[in-house]
Write a protein that holds these residues in place. Sequence first.
Motif, PDB file in Angstrom:
ATOM      1  N   PHE A  18       0.812  -1.221   0.000  1.00 46.70           N
ATOM      2  CA  PHE A  18       0.000   0.000   0.000  1.00 46.70           C
ATOM      3  C   PHE A  18       0.844   1.270   0.000  1.00 46.70           C
ATOM      4  O   PHE A  18       0.312   2.360   0.022  1.00 46.70           O
ATOM      5  CB  PHE A  18      -0.954  -0.009   1.201  1.00 46.70           C
ATOM      6  N   ARG A  19       2.135   1.075   0.034  1.00 47.79           N
ATOM      7  CA  ARG A  19       3.043   2.233  -0.035  1.00 47.79           C
ATOM      8  C   ARG A  19       4.093   1.964  -1.102  1.00 47.79           C
ATOM      9  O   ARG A  19       5.268   1.777  -0.798  1.00 47.79           O
ATOM     10  CB  ARG A  19       3.733   2.443   1.320  1.00 47.79           C
ATOM     11  N   PRO A  20       3.677   1.957  -2.358  1.00 44.47           N
ATOM     12  CA  PRO A  20       4.643   1.648  -3.422  1.00 44.47           C
ATOM     13  C   PRO A  20       5.816   2.629  -3.433  1.00 44.47           C
ATOM     14  O   PRO A  20       6.883   2.302  -3.941  1.00 44.47           O
ATOM     15  CB  PRO A  20       3.824   1.757  -4.716  1.00 44.47           C
ATOM     16  N   ASP A  21       5.605   3.802  -2.840  1.00 41.92           N
ATOM     17  CA  ASP A  21       6.703   4.776  -2.783  1.00 41.92           C
ATOM     18  C   ASP A  21       7.866   4.260  -1.943  1.00 41.92           C
ATOM     19  O   ASP A  21       8.959   4.805  -1.999  1.00 41.92           O
ATOM     20  CB  ASP A  21       6.191   6.092  -2.188  1.00 41.92           C
ATOM     21  N   LEU A  22       7.629   3.199  -1.163  1.00 42.01           N
ATOM     22  CA  LEU A  22       8.701   2.672  -0.316  1.00 42.01           C
ATOM     23  C   LEU A  22       9.583   1.673  -1.050  1.00 42.01           C
ATOM     24  O   LEU A  22      10.589   1.219  -0.523  1.00 42.01           O
ATOM     25  CB  LEU A  22       8.117   1.994   0.930  1.00 42.01           C
ATOM     26  N   ARG A  23       9.190   1.304  -2.262  1.00 41.10           N
ATOM     27  CA  ARG A  23      10.012   0.347  -3.014  1.00 41.10           C
ATOM     28  C   ARG A  23      11.335   0.974  -3.371  1.00 41.10           C
ATOM     29  O   ARG A  23      11.394   2.143  -3.759  1.00 41.10           O
ATOM     30  CB  ARG A  23       9.279  -0.098  -4.281  1.00 41.10           C
ATOM     31  N   GLY A  24      12.393   0.189  -3.206  1.00 40.66           N
ATOM     32  CA  GLY A  24      13.729   0.688  -3.534  1.00 40.66           C
ATOM     33  C   GLY A  24      14.373   1.479  -2.406  1.00 40.66           C
ATOM     34  O   GLY A  24      15.551   1.787  -2.454  1.00 40.66           O
ATOM     35  N   LEU A  25      13.579   1.813  -1.366  1.00 42.31           N
ATOM     36  CA  LEU A  25      14.144   2.559  -0.235  1.00 42.31           C
ATOM     37  C   LEU A  25      14.502   1.594   0.886  1.00 42.31           C
ATOM     38  O   LEU A  25      13.912   0.526   1.008  1.00 42.31           O
ATOM     39  CB  LEU A  25      13.108   3.551   0.320  1.00 42.31           C
ATOM     40  N   PRO A  26      15.474   1.985   1.708  1.00 43.72           N
ATOM     41  CA  PRO A  26      15.725   1.175   2.910  1.00 43.72           C
ATOM     42  C   PRO A  26      14.572   1.354   3.904  1.00 43.72           C
ATOM     43  O   PRO A  26      14.260   2.484   4.282  1.00 43.72           O
ATOM     44  CB  PRO A  26      17.037   1.753   3.458  1.00 43.72           C
ATOM     45  N   THR A 425      -8.322  -4.275   6.816  1.00 45.32           N
ATOM     46  CA  THR A 425      -9.094  -4.815   7.925  1.00 45.32           C
ATOM     47  C   THR A 425      -9.996  -3.787   8.590  1.00 45.32           C
ATOM     48  O   THR A 425     -10.768  -4.128   9.471  1.00 45.32           O
ATOM     49  CB  THR A 425      -8.144  -5.388   8.988  1.00 45.32           C
ATOM     50  N   ARG A 426      -9.881  -2.521   8.190  1.00 47.64           N
ATOM     51  CA  ARG A 426     -10.720  -1.489   8.826  1.00 47.64           C
ATOM     52  C   ARG A 426     -11.256  -0.551   7.749  1.00 47.64           C
ATOM     53  O   ARG A 426     -10.500  -0.108   6.876  1.00 47.64           O
ATOM     54  CB  ARG A 426      -9.915  -0.670   9.832  1.00 47.64           C
ATOM     55  N   TRP A 427     -12.527  -0.223   7.867  1.00 53.11           N
ATOM     56  CA  TRP A 427     -13.115   0.668   6.863  1.00 53.11           C
ATOM     57  C   TRP A 427     -12.348   1.969   6.784  1.00 53.11           C
ATOM     58  O   TRP A 427     -12.070   2.492   5.711  1.00 53.11           O
ATOM     59  CB  TRP A 427     -14.581   0.950   7.193  1.00 53.11           C
ATOM     60  N   GLU A 428     -11.998   2.506   7.953  1.00 55.77           N
ATOM     61  CA  GLU A 428     -11.353   3.820   7.929  1.00 55.77           C
ATOM     62  C   GLU A 428      -9.924   3.729   7.395  1.00 55.77           C
ATOM     63  O   GLU A 428      -9.310   4.760   7.109  1.00 55.77           O
ATOM     64  CB  GLU A 428     -11.383   4.464   9.327  1.00 55.77           C
ATOM     65  N   GLY A 429      -9.424   2.479   7.231  1.00 58.08           N
ATOM     66  CA  GLY A 429      -8.064   2.327   6.733  1.00 58.08           C
ATOM     67  C   GLY A 429      -8.003   2.122   5.229  1.00 58.08           C
ATOM     68  O   GLY A 429      -6.923   2.060   4.642  1.00 58.08           O
ATOM     69  N   LEU A 430      -9.170   2.008   4.595  1.00 57.14           N
ATOM     70  CA  LEU A 430      -9.198   1.772   3.156  1.00 57.14           C
ATOM     71  C   LEU A 430      -8.439   2.858   2.401  1.00 57.14           C
ATOM     72  O   LEU A 430      -8.578   4.044   2.700  1.00 57.14           O
ATOM     73  CB  LEU A 430     -10.651   1.785   2.657  1.00 57.14           C
ATOM     74  N   ALA A 431      -7.654   2.433   1.442  1.00 58.74           N
ATOM     75  CA  ALA A 431      -6.920   3.398   0.637  1.00 58.74           C
ATOM     76  C   ALA A 431      -7.891   4.112  -0.314  1.00 58.74           C
ATOM     77  O   ALA A 431      -8.856   3.508  -0.786  1.00 58.74           O
ATOM     78  CB  ALA A 431      -5.836   2.690  -0.167  1.00 58.74           C
ATOM     79  N   GLU A 432      -7.642   5.366  -0.560  1.00 52.28           N
ATOM     80  CA  GLU A 432      -8.482   6.111  -1.504  1.00 52.28           C
ATOM     81  C   GLU A 432      -7.739   6.275  -2.821  1.00 52.28           C
ATOM     82  O   GLU A 432      -6.550   6.565  -2.828  1.00 52.28           O
ATOM     83  CB  GLU A 432      -8.798   7.509  -0.951  1.00 52.28           C
TER      84      GLU A 432
END
Length: 434
Positions: A18-26, A425-432
Amino acid sequence: MLALIDGNNFYVSCERIFRPDLRGLPVVVLSNNDGCAIARSDEAKALGIKMGAPWFKIQDLQEEAGLVALSANFELYGDISDRMMSLAAGLGHRQEIYSIDESFVDVTGIPGDLVERSRKIRARILQWTGIPSCIGMGPTKTLAKLANAIAKSAERKPGSYPAHHGQICHLGVQSPQELEDLLQATEVGEVWGVGRKIGAQLREGGIHTALDLQRMDPAAAKSGWSVVLEKTVRELNGVPCIAFDEAPRDKQQIASTRSFGHAVTELRDLEEAITEFVCRAAEKLRRQNSQAGQVLVFIRTSPFRKEAQYSKSAVFPLQAPSNDSSSLTEAALAVLHVIYKRGFKYAKAGVMLMDLQPLSRHQFTLDLEPDEPINNPNRIRLMHALDNVNGRYGRGTLNLASAGTAGEHRLWQMKQQRKTPGYTTRWEGLAEVR
DNA sequence: TCTGGGGTCCTAGGACCC
DNA sequence: TCTGGGGTCCTAGGACCC
């Protein structure tokens, strides 16, 4: 023939879905309380960050190397794990889920090319869940684990093994010479069951590689160490000694323990913490339809701090086994009152439920007390309602009064300052998506 | 300032039994 | 001088795993 499928850097990989921006980063995932690194991306490993490294010792790498640290989000990892496991099961006919990111699959008698089949399953897991994985195969669990380790190293550390073993490694189809070379190239400490202590002892005795260990006399392994190492030696030789366990067995003990967010000195705070721990553990206990015969409570100061140390535990044997949160809490608090000593800065406490037995077993006592709350149908219904409400509206919705209320500031509450949402697992956690 | 949590299995040694 | 033999059960602690 067994396969071991295991997610690469699993917790980090879950976060990257859910955080593709973290790919390639330590990236590291921190333990509870944001204490130390319990999962590392390849890039973080390359920075020299060790498993279990305390966060305060590596946090400078945020500035220096762009390191990203996240609080553990076990709810997310558990959910992704379920999805990965159901896909991995497709590899063979029986599956043993060994840990949150690993499962053994029995592929005995599966027709066709197992390596090809494994590639497809691996690709499917990657496409459907976003989790990269490695698969190792061998005739025993220990060899499957070893194959898996080879598959990972061959991919991550170029030159450690022939590149074609990357991602998928099948020891069952190697020629004797190839197998020998692979074992020779594997350090003895990499072998499943050989930890720090035994690894050092083996090296001292001239056993440095998996091949050396494979060639060790099993009797010598037993007399010099224990039957555990003997089994490891035999398994390295292709003789299965560790059973395949398809159905998860009931736990023999259930624990709930935490380090505190801040040092705690007051009995009142410890009472709250212990109450909460008992309730967590009792919930798990009821989920597996068991009851506990004994309750252990421990409290301790921080061994890392230079100050007066105190560590004590004690067991309360229940008159009759129970899974009732308030009976268990009563027992645990009685223990706490005995072991608590004023004047120490407590850093950690915990509860363990032991002597577990199935609910169906009931031991009658000779001196039945008339007001015995055990097996009181109203209590059973109450616990049921408690679990249902907490299951539906979230942990801690209904609590025992001695757990305190979340509104008050709770010193002992653990720190989690970098937690990602419950995306799945949580409605409020759904990605937009915009 | 700041170092995780939850398990399993094995062994040695003591208590106890006849 | 010379002080049995065989067994079970329990617990604490150690080692390992992820």
